[in-house]
Design a protein around this motif. Structure first.
Motif, PDB file in Angstrom:
ATOM      1  N   LEU A   1       2.701  -2.383  -4.137  1.00  0.00           N
ATOM      2  CA  LEU A   1       2.312  -3.731  -3.717  1.00  0.00           C
ATOM      3  C   LEU A   1       0.861  -3.755  -3.233  1.00  0.00           C
ATOM      4  O   LEU A   1       0.098  -4.664  -3.566  1.00  0.00           O
ATOM      5  N   ARG A   2       0.495  -2.744  -2.463  1.00  0.00           N
ATOM      6  CA  ARG A   2      -0.884  -2.667  -1.967  1.00  0.00           C
ATOM      7  C   ARG A   2      -1.886  -2.549  -3.105  1.00  0.00           C
ATOM      8  O   ARG A   2      -2.886  -3.267  -3.157  1.00  0.00           O
ATOM      9  N   ASP A   3      -1.592  -1.640  -4.042  1.00  0.00           N
ATOM     10  CA  ASP A   3      -2.497  -1.430  -5.170  1.00  0.00           C
ATOM     11  C   ASP A   3      -2.656  -2.707  -5.991  1.00  0.00           C
ATOM     12  O   ASP A   3      -3.751  -3.045  -6.443  1.00  0.00           O
ATOM     13  N   ARG A   4      -1.554  -3.420  -6.183  1.00  0.00           N
ATOM     14  CA  ARG A   4      -1.577  -4.615  -7.026  1.00  0.00           C
ATOM     15  C   ARG A   4      -2.518  -5.674  -6.471  1.00  0.00           C
ATOM     16  O   ARG A   4      -3.325  -6.243  -7.220  1.00  0.00           O
ATOM     17  N   ILE A   5      -2.434  -5.953  -5.195  1.00  0.00           N
ATOM     18  CA  ILE A   5      -3.260  -7.031  -4.650  1.00  0.00           C
ATOM     19  C   ILE A   5      -4.727  -6.619  -4.599  1.00  0.00           C
ATOM     20  O   ILE A   5      -5.622  -7.414  -4.920  1.00  0.00           O
TER      21      ILE A   5
END
Length: 345
Positions: free
Chosen positions: A311-315
């Motif tokens: 989730l962190r990488d995606r945003i």
């Protein structure tokens, strides 16, 4: 929200095209091959509202070309492993190779006049597969990808079973391009090359310092604003990409909190594919809400990782990529205005 155009027809075709191969792999216990089925299923995205003969040509070309990209990605992983390339060196190699794919595939798609246009799907497929270190046997991967592609071709023609849904089967007209169109195609390819390359470079540099991966997501996000009829529309797509991703991440977090079984995750993928195709031509932000969990759940099926990191990488990647894409779109307009003002102004 744009007007509908029987969007449930292509949405259903695409949902079935990805659900059947993935649930089959789930039952066989071969989710390591899920990513190859997922990208083979992209065949069904093309030619959504075209007559059957034109749709078949579009999907045949798009599917065959996607298989070529998948094959190249698997070869690159094997080449890097054979040469002992890993870590930071491989990240830069992947960024460079994906940049070439972004520009070249944009040109091919434009020459064939495939819709949707651009190389977003090819960037995603190539980089995602090339990022998987533990590759399954090459023949198994390609068999799954080819079988899924053929299945989607059959689904694309399935409505011909009903006489009321058939369109006349005529040989599609030969595609010809004017000199101006050819010039526009190469300029567009250059735009994809610059946007993807710049986003990939920035994401890789930032990733090395902050310790996050999936830098190709920035490259995917960077080319989103390049599709559009005006600068304002393109900038709007970039902003909608970020907003849709944020909302989609909240949806994904709720799904992962339920800790669904693999078969349930496949159902979610199919539902998200349906939702994405229902709204992709009408409202990009809403479509992106479905695309985000669709892409990340497919990634989790192929290579399980910590969902929080995903989730962190995606945003982070999406913000970097969308910002770069918007900058690439706006830069020519700003340059033209500066030149129009003339020197000394």
């Amino acid at each position: 929200m744009g007007p509908g155009n029987k969007d449930h027809h292509p949405a259903l075709r695409c949902a079935v095209g990805v659900f059947v191969p993935l649930i089959t792999l789930t039952l066989l216990g071969r989710l390591d091959l899920a990513v190859f089925a997922s990208f083979g299923a992209f065949t069904g995205i093309y030619g959504r509202n075209e007559p059957h003969s034109v749709r078949f040509r579009s999907q045949l070309r798009a599917g065959g070309f996607m298989l070529f990209i998948i094959f190249l990605a698997t070869l690159m992983v094997r080449f890097a492993q054979a040469e002992g390339i890993d870590g930071a060196a491989y990240s830069w190699l992947l960024t460079a190779a994906t940049t070439v794919v972004a520009g070249a595939c944009s040109v091919v798609v434009a020459v064939w006049r495939l819709r949707p246009g651009g190389s977003l799907f090819h960037i995603f497929a190539f980089a995602a597969i090339a990022s998987i270190a533990a590759q399954p046997p090459l023949w198994e991967a390609m068999v799954v990808a080819v079988a899924t592609t053929v299945f989607c071709l059959l689904i694309g023609m399935s409505s011909r079973v009903l006489k009321s849904h058939r369109t006349p089967w005529k040989r599609p007209p030969r595609i010809r391009h004017t000199a101006a169109e050819r010039r526009a195609i190469w300029l567009e390819g250059g735009g994809y090359l610059v946007a993807a390359g710049l986003a990939g470079t920035i994401a890789t540099l930032v990733g090395e310092r902050l310790g996050f991966g999936h830098t190709y997501w920035a490259m995917v996000a960077a080319v989103v604003p390049l599709v559009g009829h005006s600068t304002r529309h393109r900038v709007s797509r970039g902003v909608q990409r970020i907003a849709g991703t944020v909302i989609g991440l909240f949806l994904l977090a709720g799904i992962l909190w339920l800790n669904p079984a693999p078969w349930a995750m496949v159902l979610v993928i199919a539902a998200c594919q349906f939702g994405a195709e229902m709204f992709i031509a009408r409202q990009y932000l809403v479509a992106q809400v479905f695309v985000t969990p669709l892409a990340l759940i497919a990634t989790l099926l192929a290579a399980p990782v910590d969902p929080a990191l995903l989730l962190r990488d995606r945003i982070i990647e999406t913000v970097i990529g969308a910002a770069v894409g918007v900058a690439v779109v706006v830069a020519p307009a700003v340059w033209r205005r500066l030149r129009a003002r003339g020197p000394g102004v």
